[in-house]
Motif scaffolding. Sequence first.
Motif, PDB file in Angstrom:
ATOM      1  N   ALA A  25       0.829  -1.204   0.000  1.00 35.81           N
ATOM      2  CA  ALA A  25       0.000   0.000   0.000  1.00 35.81           C
ATOM      3  C   ALA A  25       0.865   1.257   0.000  1.00 35.81           C
ATOM      4  O   ALA A  25       0.596   2.218  -0.732  1.00 35.81           O
ATOM      5  CB  ALA A  25      -0.923  -0.009   1.219  1.00 35.81           C
ATOM      6  N   ALA A  26       1.926   1.248   0.807  1.00 39.41           N
ATOM      7  CA  ALA A  26       2.807   2.414   0.887  1.00 39.41           C
ATOM      8  C   ALA A  26       3.527   2.653  -0.432  1.00 39.41           C
ATOM      9  O   ALA A  26       3.678   3.795  -0.871  1.00 39.41           O
ATOM     10  CB  ALA A  26       3.819   2.214   2.015  1.00 39.41           C
ATOM     11  N   ALA A  27       3.976   1.563  -1.065  1.00 41.21           N
ATOM     12  CA  ALA A  27       4.703   1.699  -2.329  1.00 41.21           C
ATOM     13  C   ALA A  27       3.808   2.257  -3.432  1.00 41.21           C
ATOM     14  O   ALA A  27       4.272   2.988  -4.310  1.00 41.21           O
ATOM     15  CB  ALA A  27       5.265   0.340  -2.738  1.00 41.21           C
ATOM     16  N   ARG A  28       2.530   1.941  -3.371  1.00 39.79           N
ATOM     17  CA  ARG A  28       1.621   2.349  -4.443  1.00 39.79           C
ATOM     18  C   ARG A  28       0.879   3.634  -4.142  1.00 39.79           C
ATOM     19  O   ARG A  28       0.404   4.309  -5.063  1.00 39.79           O
ATOM     20  CB  ARG A  28       0.621   1.221  -4.725  1.00 39.79           C
ATOM     21  N   LEU A  29       0.755   3.977  -2.865  1.00 42.38           N
ATOM     22  CA  LEU A  29      -0.021   5.152  -2.483  1.00 42.38           C
ATOM     23  C   LEU A  29       0.843   6.262  -1.912  1.00 42.38           C
ATOM     24  O   LEU A  29       0.311   7.269  -1.435  1.00 42.38           O
ATOM     25  CB  LEU A  29      -1.087   4.763  -1.446  1.00 42.38           C
ATOM     26  N   GLY A  30       2.155   6.074  -1.942  1.00 43.01           N
ATOM     27  CA  GLY A  30       3.057   7.068  -1.359  1.00 43.01           C
ATOM     28  C   GLY A  30       2.866   8.455  -1.941  1.00 43.01           C
ATOM     29  O   GLY A  30       2.550   8.612  -3.126  1.00 43.01           O
ATOM     30  N   ARG A  31       3.049   9.473  -1.101  1.00 44.98           N
ATOM     31  CA  ARG A  31       2.861  10.851  -1.527  1.00 44.98           C
ATOM     32  C   ARG A  31       4.059  11.346  -2.333  1.00 44.98           C
ATOM     33  O   ARG A  31       5.104  10.704  -2.397  1.00 44.98           O
ATOM     34  CB  ARG A  31       2.670  11.744  -0.297  1.00 44.98           C
ATOM     35  N   LYS A  32       3.882  12.520  -2.920  1.00 47.59           N
ATOM     36  CA  LYS A  32       4.971  13.162  -3.647  1.00 47.59           C
ATOM     37  C   LYS A  32       6.143  13.387  -2.700  1.00 47.59           C
ATOM     38  O   LYS A  32       5.964  13.824  -1.559  1.00 47.59           O
ATOM     39  CB  LYS A  32       4.501  14.500  -4.220  1.00 47.59           C
ATOM     40  N   GLY A  79       7.307   6.400   6.037  1.00 46.41           N
ATOM     41  CA  GLY A  79       8.019   7.478   5.361  1.00 46.41           C
ATOM     42  C   GLY A  79       7.487   7.727   3.960  1.00 46.41           C
ATOM     43  O   GLY A  79       7.278   8.881   3.560  1.00 46.41           O
ATOM     44  N   LEU A  80       7.244   6.671   3.208  1.00 49.58           N
ATOM     45  CA  LEU A  80       6.718   6.817   1.850  1.00 49.58           C
ATOM     46  C   LEU A  80       5.339   7.474   1.862  1.00 49.58           C
ATOM     47  O   LEU A  80       5.039   8.332   1.027  1.00 49.58           O
ATOM     48  CB  LEU A  80       6.637   5.452   1.168  1.00 49.58           C
ATOM     49  N   LEU A  81       4.493   7.070   2.795  1.00 50.70           N
ATOM     50  CA  LEU A  81       3.149   7.639   2.892  1.00 50.70           C
ATOM     51  C   LEU A  81       3.172   9.092   3.355  1.00 50.70           C
ATOM     52  O   LEU A  81       2.215   9.839   3.121  1.00 50.70           O
ATOM     53  CB  LEU A  81       2.298   6.801   3.844  1.00 50.70           C
ATOM     54  N   LEU A  82       4.269   9.499   3.994  1.00 49.13           N
ATOM     55  CA  LEU A  82       4.382  10.863   4.511  1.00 49.13           C
ATOM     56  C   LEU A  82       5.235  11.768   3.625  1.00 49.13           C
ATOM     57  O   LEU A  82       5.471  12.929   3.968  1.00 49.13           O
ATOM     58  CB  LEU A  82       4.975  10.828   5.923  1.00 49.13           C
ATOM     59  N   GLY A  83       5.730  11.234   2.504  1.00 49.13           N
ATOM     60  CA  GLY A  83       6.437  12.081   1.544  1.00 49.13           C
ATOM     61  C   GLY A  83       7.943  12.018   1.557  1.00 49.13           C
ATOM     62  O   GLY A  83       8.602  12.891   0.987  1.00 49.13           O
ATOM     63  N   THR A  84       8.547  11.012   2.197  1.00 52.35           N
ATOM     64  CA  THR A  84      10.000  10.868   2.124  1.00 52.35           C
ATOM     65  C   THR A  84      10.352   9.897   0.999  1.00 52.35           C
ATOM     66  O   THR A  84       9.524   9.077   0.588  1.00 52.35           O
ATOM     67  CB  THR A  84      10.600  10.328   3.436  1.00 52.35           C
ATOM     68  N   SER A  85      11.566   9.980   0.520  1.00 52.52           N
ATOM     69  CA  SER A  85      12.032   8.992  -0.445  1.00 52.52           C
ATOM     70  C   SER A  85      12.312   7.687   0.289  1.00 52.52           C
ATOM     71  O   SER A  85      12.445   7.675   1.526  1.00 52.52           O
ATOM     72  CB  SER A  85      13.314   9.468  -1.134  1.00 52.52           C
ATOM     73  N   GLN A  86      12.384   6.590  -0.452  1.00 50.25           N
ATOM     74  CA  GLN A  86      12.674   5.314   0.194  1.00 50.25           C
ATOM     75  C   GLN A  86      14.059   5.333   0.825  1.00 50.25           C
ATOM     76  O   GLN A  86      14.273   4.777   1.901  1.00 50.25           O
ATOM     77  CB  GLN A  86      12.557   4.171  -0.819  1.00 50.25           C
ATOM     78  N   LYS A  87      15.006   6.000   0.178  1.00 49.43           N
ATOM     79  CA  LYS A  87      16.366   6.105   0.715  1.00 49.43           C
ATOM     80  C   LYS A  87      16.371   6.886   2.025  1.00 49.43           C
ATOM     81  O   LYS A  87      16.998   6.465   3.011  1.00 49.43           O
ATOM     82  CB  LYS A  87      17.280   6.792  -0.292  1.00 49.43           C
ATOM     83  N   ILE A 104      18.018  -2.313   0.194  1.00 43.96           N
ATOM     84  CA  ILE A 104      16.731  -1.817   0.692  1.00 43.96           C
ATOM     85  C   ILE A 104      16.410  -0.424   0.149  1.00 43.96           C
ATOM     86  O   ILE A 104      15.246  -0.038   0.032  1.00 43.96           O
ATOM     87  CB  ILE A 104      16.713  -1.820   2.237  1.00 43.96           C
ATOM     88  N   LYS A 105      17.435   0.330  -0.201  1.00 44.44           N
ATOM     89  CA  LYS A 105      17.215   1.670  -0.735  1.00 44.44           C
ATOM     90  C   LYS A 105      16.816   1.641  -2.206  1.00 44.44           C
ATOM     91  O   LYS A 105      16.231   2.595  -2.714  1.00 44.44           O
ATOM     92  CB  LYS A 105      18.481   2.522  -0.566  1.00 44.44           C
ATOM     93  N   ARG A 106      17.123   0.544  -2.904  1.00 44.56           N
ATOM     94  CA  ARG A 106      16.905   0.483  -4.345  1.00 44.56           C
ATOM     95  C   ARG A 106      15.791  -0.457  -4.761  1.00 44.56           C
ATOM     96  O   ARG A 106      15.098  -0.216  -5.746  1.00 44.56           O
ATOM     97  CB  ARG A 106      18.209   0.046  -5.036  1.00 44.56           C
ATOM     98  N   LEU A 107      15.609  -1.538  -4.023  1.00 42.66           N
ATOM     99  CA  LEU A 107      14.620  -2.540  -4.412  1.00 42.66           C
ATOM    100  C   LEU A 107      13.235  -2.116  -3.937  1.00 42.66           C
ATOM    101  O   LEU A 107      13.066  -1.673  -2.801  1.00 42.66           O
ATOM    102  CB  LEU A 107      14.990  -3.897  -3.798  1.00 42.66           C
ATOM    103  N   LYS A 108      12.242  -2.258  -4.794  1.00 43.91           N
ATOM    104  CA  LYS A 108      10.882  -1.872  -4.443  1.00 43.91           C
ATOM    105  C   LYS A 108      10.355  -2.725  -3.291  1.00 43.91           C
ATOM    106  O   LYS A 108      10.652  -3.908  -3.187  1.00 43.91           O
ATOM    107  CB  LYS A 108       9.964  -1.999  -5.659  1.00 43.91           C
ATOM    108  N   LEU A 109       9.530  -2.103  -2.450  1.00 43.42           N
ATOM    109  CA  LEU A 109       9.013  -2.795  -1.277  1.00 43.42           C
ATOM    110  C   LEU A 109       8.163  -4.007  -1.635  1.00 43.42           C
ATOM    111  O   LEU A 109       8.047  -4.947  -0.848  1.00 43.42           O
ATOM    112  CB  LEU A 109       8.190  -1.828  -0.419  1.00 43.42           C
ATOM    113  N   GLU A 110       7.558  -3.983  -2.835  1.00 40.68           N
ATOM    114  CA  GLU A 110       6.710  -5.118  -3.228  1.00 40.68           C
ATOM    115  C   GLU A 110       7.477  -6.431  -3.227  1.00 40.68           C
ATOM    116  O   GLU A 110       6.908  -7.485  -2.911  1.00 40.68           O
ATOM    117  CB  GLU A 110       6.099  -4.887  -4.622  1.00 40.68           C
ATOM    118  N   TRP A 111       8.769  -6.402  -3.572  1.00 41.29           N
ATOM    119  CA  TRP A 111       9.562  -7.636  -3.609  1.00 41.29           C
ATOM    120  C   TRP A 111       9.749  -8.207  -2.205  1.00 41.29           C
ATOM    121  O   TRP A 111       9.687  -9.422  -2.005  1.00 41.29           O
ATOM    122  CB  TRP A 111      10.917  -7.382  -4.267  1.00 41.29           C
ATOM    123  N   PHE A 112       9.960  -7.329  -1.243  1.00 41.80           N
ATOM    124  CA  PHE A 112      10.083  -7.787   0.139  1.00 41.80           C
ATOM    125  C   PHE A 112       8.742  -8.309   0.658  1.00 41.80           C
ATOM    126  O   PHE A 112       8.689  -9.280   1.409  1.00 41.80           O
ATOM    127  CB  PHE A 112      10.581  -6.649   1.035  1.00 41.80           C
TER     128      PHE A 112
END
Length: 266
Positions: A129-136, A175-183, A242-250
């Motif tokens: 959900a976070a990977a797909r709905l994350g904010r700008k 973090g993704l849902l609140l607007g941070t980058s995954q890194k 973890i900084k590069r691979l999409k969360l869906e894989w995990f």
Amino acid sequence: MPEMISAIILGIVEGLTEFLPVSSTGHLILAGALLGFEGGAATTFKIVIQLGAVMAVLVLYWTRYMDIAKDLLTFNFSTKNKLNAIHMMIAMIPALIVYLIFKDYIKRYLFGPAPVLIGLVAGGILMIAAARLGRKVTAENTDDITYKQALGIGLFQCFALWPGFSRSGSTISGGLLLGTSQKAAADFTFIISVPVMLGATVLDMYDSRELLTADALILFLIGFIAAFIVAMIAVVTFLNLIKRLKLEWFALYRFVLAAVFYIFVM
């Protein structure tokens, strides 16, 4: 000797999983069930050895921790766009409060295979959900994270008190849902992990002090050292992953692990 071998195996499992959003605690509980390494002392062991792996983060981010400590000692919090001790404290407080209130319940009812499987699946759903709905993205790196975002990430960290959810999985999702980058979310997660795990370890060892016999302390030390050594070897590779691979894989890995364990072990 069998307990020492179990301690080494669990230390290796911890070192390999601490830096991935797959729940190191969940893996320890499942591995402990397979090894027959369970009970009150084993539960404390699984919490304590996580600090061994987390100490690898202290080595990796040593310069950043020194900067934060310097600003804290000099009460220098005025620098804009810079991660400081206030960010860390804000992010730590929610989970600390929840842990203090529910720690007995957590250790009694959630440190078992069934709750872990639920946590693995629920945490995986949260990550997707976070990977797909994350904010700008408004925070590309940790120095861009606001106090509001730090508090929000801290609230998401409360999910990690349920074994199987994963501290990094919960906080990176937050973090993704609140607007941070995954890194940025990953870096922030690992930076706050040291004081969080240090506090959790001290509190748990105090609460379980009657179980801390000489033999138990030896096992703790063996597991701690094994986790630290393996984590030091794996940390850089896994942090980059973890900084590069999409969360869906995990999330997919978590689903598969939960299904396999449920089918063949439960």
